[in-house]
Design an enzyme around this catalytic site. Sequence first.
Site, mmCIF file in Angstrom:
data_model
loop_
_atom_site.group_PDB
_atom_site.id
_atom_site.type_symbol
_atom_site.label_atom_id
_atom_site.label_comp_id
_atom_site.label_asym_id
_atom_site.label_seq_id
_atom_site.Cartn_x
_atom_site.Cartn_y
_atom_site.Cartn_z
ATOM 1 N N LYS A 103 0.799 -1.233 0.000
ATOM 2 C CA LYS A 103 0.000 0.000 0.000
ATOM 3 C C LYS A 103 0.837 1.291 0.000
ATOM 4 C CE LYS A 103 -4.287 -1.759 0.525
ATOM 5 N NZ LYS A 103 -4.112 -3.133 0.957
ATOM 6 N N GLU A 125 -9.943 5.806 2.840
ATOM 7 C CA GLU A 125 -10.748 4.725 3.390
ATOM 8 C C GLU A 125 -9.802 3.585 3.704
ATOM 9 O OE1 GLU A 125 -10.068 4.960 0.242
ATOM 10 O OE2 GLU A 125 -9.381 2.912 -0.107
ATOM 11 N N SER A 392 2.015 -9.857 -0.724
ATOM 12 C CA SER A 392 1.633 -8.436 -0.703
ATOM 13 C C SER A 392 1.816 -7.774 0.651
ATOM 14 C CB SER A 392 0.189 -8.272 -1.179
ATOM 15 O OG SER A 392 -0.684 -9.108 -0.439
HETATM 16 C C1 LIG Z 1 -5.084 -4.182 0.963
HETATM 17 C C2 LIG Z 1 -4.357 -5.427 0.798
HETATM 18 C C3 LIG Z 1 -4.665 -6.325 -0.253
HETATM 19 C C4 LIG Z 1 -5.817 -6.123 -1.196
HETATM 20 O O1 LIG Z 1 -5.770 -4.981 -1.974
HETATM 21 P P1 LIG Z 1 -5.391 -4.990 -3.510
HETATM 22 O O2 LIG Z 1 -5.747 -3.623 -3.965
HETATM 23 O O3 LIG Z 1 -6.207 -6.046 -4.178
HETATM 24 O O4 LIG Z 1 -3.949 -5.271 -3.611
HETATM 25 C C5 LIG Z 1 -3.873 -7.443 -0.410
HETATM 26 N N1 LIG Z 1 -2.859 -7.717 0.442
HETATM 27 C C6 LIG Z 1 -2.558 -6.900 1.477
HETATM 28 C C7 LIG Z 1 -1.445 -7.269 2.384
HETATM 29 C C8 LIG Z 1 -3.289 -5.737 1.691
HETATM 30 O O5 LIG Z 1 -2.988 -4.935 2.710
#
Ligand SMILES: *Cc1c(COP(=O)(O)O)cnc(C)c1O
Length: 412
Positions: A103, A125, A392
């Site tokens: 993020k 948000e 992620s």
């Molecule tokens: C917010 C988040 C997601 C989902 O958001 P995307 O916009 O689909 O990437 C996935 N993994 C993590 C660790 C997140 O914080």
Amino acid sequence: MSHTGASSAATLDRLSLPDQGGHFGPYGGVFVPETLMTALQELGEVYAAARQDENYLDELRRHLKEFAGRPTELYLAERLTEHCGGAKIYLKREDLLHTGAHKINNAIGQVLLAKRMGKKRIIAETGAGQHGVATAAVCAKFGLQCRVYMGAVDMERQALNVFRMRLMGAEVIGVEAGQKTLKEAINEAMRDWVTHVRSTHYILGSALGSHPYPMMVRDFHRVIGRETKAQIMEHEGRLPDEMIACVGGGSNAIGFFFDFLEDEAVRLVGVEAGGRGIQRGDHAARFEGGKLGVLQGCKTYILQDPDGQIELTHSVSAGLDYAAIGPEHAFYRDRGRIQFAYADDEEVLEVFQLFSRLEGILPALESTHALVHGIKRAKEMRSDELLVINLSGRGDKDVSQVQQLLDLGSAK
Ligand SMILES: *Cc1c(COP(=O)(O)O)cnc(C)c1O
């Protein structure tokens, strides 16, 4: 092996999308009240200038390196590979970034745009709280006022992230409407933006919403795929056979995939949240029963009931618990370029533990969806094949929730 034989169709798509109106084929666009049109237009223009401005790009690169911690490693998961007995598994370590997930790439990009526009107040948000934490962090760094809207249910699930945001000076507003999760938080943020549009920039946290957000957020995350490409070439001297990422709104996935869209031999797979199973109201897999519709500024696949009302959604991971998917994913799914799968809560809880034990890394519950599918695929693939999974985010935020769920499970 190289994949220079890119199809001209894919090349054209990638570089010409979205069109001027923000359309990815039939998806995307701008569906907002009149009062927001000027703000979106201004943002579009400022971004168009910034993306060609070497000063802006230098500053962006510098903060990504010094504040966020880029580049992130492409890491060979040796014990997971051995456990699966198939494809060689690499992890793109976005979990190592400052604030714990991808993020921050987007939050830095957008806060620099807010500075360019002279806007001193930021709103955002958040679902899992990761986008809120990233936004709170960049606002603290740049001395900007920050307000984050969060569903009351998510505040409870992710109490630690609420505290983190407040420690960094953000005001966190609980949203009690509806299902009290991400969708309602976005509604409140949009309401705030309409009212304070002159002073305020809205840092939207995924590849969603009205143009220019899906394109802009994607661009800020392209660094994930760009680095992955260079790193896999360095490690293996060739491109991977398959890449897997979890998909909430779709920002980590599209950033990871984008620079591989033309490399048609690389399979790209997005993993949605299967929740308690694919029955109405129990999941957030938009491609399992979703239909074309408009939600929160954007035309895309949406989980809705037969009357077109937005369906309830559920996932163990707050970050994937949303009824709509980013428009670019819908576009490439239609063309068969990105494929989709889902993982359910139970599999996710199991793999969360397995992966932690095997690799010494606590994965975010969102990212664990990609791991679930990755493990299935690795077992089916040959040992001379390469699989790259985008990790992620890290799972520190999820530890107490997992503990509760496991206690519940063992009490049964
Ligand atoms: C917010 C988040 C997601 C989902 O958001 P995307 O916009 O689909 O990437 C996935 N993994 C993590 C660790 C997140 O914080």
